[in-house]
Design a protein around this motif. Sequence first.
Motif, short mmCIF file in Angstrom:
data_model
loop_
_atom_site.label_atom_id
_atom_site.label_comp_id
_atom_site.label_asym_id
_atom_site.label_seq_id
_atom_site.Cartn_x
_atom_site.Cartn_y
_atom_site.Cartn_z
N ARG A 205 52.65 -31.87 23.72
CA ARG A 205 52.21 -31.08 24.70
C ARG A 205 50.55 -31.35 24.60
O ARG A 205 49.89 -31.33 25.92
CB ARG A 205 52.25 -29.36 24.67
CG ARG A 205 53.65 -29.01 25.09
CD ARG A 205 54.12 -27.81 25.11
NE ARG A 205 53.90 -27.15 23.91
CZ ARG A 205 52.95 -26.22 23.50
NH1 ARG A 205 51.75 -26.26 24.04
NH2 ARG A 205 53.19 -25.78 22.43
N THR A 206 49.91 -31.42 23.53
CA THR A 206 48.65 -31.31 23.34
C THR A 206 48.01 -32.74 23.06
O THR A 206 46.64 -33.09 23.04
CB THR A 206 48.18 -30.28 22.35
OG1 THR A 206 48.65 -30.51 21.12
CG2 THR A 206 48.47 -29.07 22.62
N GLY A 207 48.75 -33.47 22.05
CA GLY A 207 48.21 -34.94 21.49
C GLY A 207 47.39 -34.42 20.25
O GLY A 207 46.53 -35.34 19.82
N ILE A 208 47.49 -33.25 19.76
CA ILE A 208 46.63 -32.86 18.67
C ILE A 208 47.29 -32.93 17.54
O ILE A 208 48.32 -32.18 17.34
CB ILE A 208 45.98 -31.25 18.95
CG1 ILE A 208 45.06 -31.21 20.16
CG2 ILE A 208 45.28 -30.85 17.64
CD1 ILE A 208 44.59 -29.87 20.46
N PHE A 209 46.82 -33.66 16.58
CA PHE A 209 47.37 -33.81 14.99
C PHE A 209 46.11 -32.99 14.23
O PHE A 209 45.10 -33.62 14.00
CB PHE A 209 47.69 -34.83 14.43
CG PHE A 209 47.93 -35.06 13.14
CD1 PHE A 209 48.42 -34.01 12.40
CD2 PHE A 209 48.18 -36.22 12.51
CE1 PHE A 209 48.78 -34.03 11.04
CE2 PHE A 209 48.48 -36.40 11.16
CZ PHE A 209 49.02 -35.27 10.38
N PRO A 210 46.08 -31.67 13.97
CA PRO A 210 44.87 -31.12 13.47
C PRO A 210 44.27 -31.76 12.04
O PRO A 210 45.12 -32.12 11.38
CB PRO A 210 45.42 -29.80 12.86
CG PRO A 210 46.58 -29.58 13.79
CD PRO A 210 47.16 -30.85 14.02
N ILE A 211 43.01 -31.78 12.08
CA ILE A 211 42.05 -32.41 11.18
C ILE A 211 41.68 -31.07 10.52
O ILE A 211 40.96 -30.13 10.72
CB ILE A 211 40.85 -33.06 11.58
CG1 ILE A 211 41.43 -34.49 12.31
CG2 ILE A 211 40.13 -33.41 10.60
CD1 ILE A 211 40.46 -34.99 13.17
N MET A 212 41.80 -31.38 8.81
CA MET A 212 41.46 -30.17 7.97
C MET A 212 39.98 -30.65 7.25
O MET A 212 39.39 -29.96 7.31
CB MET A 212 42.49 -30.08 7.06
CG MET A 212 43.80 -29.54 7.40
SD MET A 212 43.58 -27.99 8.37
CE MET A 212 44.59 -28.38 9.64
#
Length: 320
Positions: A205-212
């Motif tokens: 849905r978002t295209g977001i792979f969270p960066i830490m």
Amino acid sequence: MGDYDRNRALYDGAVQIDGVNPTYMLLSPEEMFFRAFRFQDFDISELSFSSYLVKHARGDCPYIALPIFLSRAFRHTSIYVRKDRIRSPQDLKGKRIGIPEYQLTANVWARALLEDDYGVKPSDVTWVRGGIDQPGRPEKIKLQLPADVKMIDAAPSTTISDMLDRGEIEGFMAPRAPFGAARANPDVGWLFDDPTAVAKDYYKRTGIFPIMHVVGLRKTLAEQHPWLPGALLKAFEQSKAAALAKLEDTSATKVTLPFVEEQLKAARETLGENYWAYGVEANRPTLEAFTRHHHAQGLSPRHVAVDELFHPGTYETYKI
């Protein structure tokens, strides 16, 4: 930096940083970040993305970030709850959630998904700050939180893991799992019964792979050696490529985990071939989402533009 497969070719010497003879230290995130932000102990350091953004937005960060994202994770697995009381994310409204630090990157992402997907805002809960395994953990950076955010400290003799086990809090949000008796408590578990399925839907849905985490370079060194940011990005890219080549070698599995081939195939089908990309442009939607939520959660005093976060020497590279 951390002891990750994507860094291994650097510290075992298989990949060199052009013009640099480094001394590597493999440390836990807690030690790295505490020493980097409190005492500036390192010339180059893996950094918490959130802590870096707090300091950068205030104009007092000794490091400039490079778009080398050594840690990424979907943080649906970072939210634990008392399953005997919490049936859905919305049930967290009005409850108490334990956290080791409010500004941790994992917690920024977890609060973002709770608000965006389930309508649970940071002001809807009471945050209880304490150590995960050791009492008395301090917040690395002093914060000025919004007036409607309620945060209290755990008792100095206890941890949020113990509080979750005893039922003194209903939720637990952290980059690590609870320690001690809470791990074996049958009433304690992930908020999401199938966090992988929920995370895959979130990505679609978002295209977001969270960066830490990002890599930080001391600003004074970047000024003295303008070639250094590009050299670091090149070396970290090469090291990651070496790790992926080993992961793809199925003659003998390189990690102590079954179903590695299947997991790698699933990751690429969901996130694309270059699923762990470094660089700004390949990650712009994720970076923009993080800076927006970070500011909205009261952690950065201004909404920082993505293009001011990273050294300009890392935006372009040669091509053949």
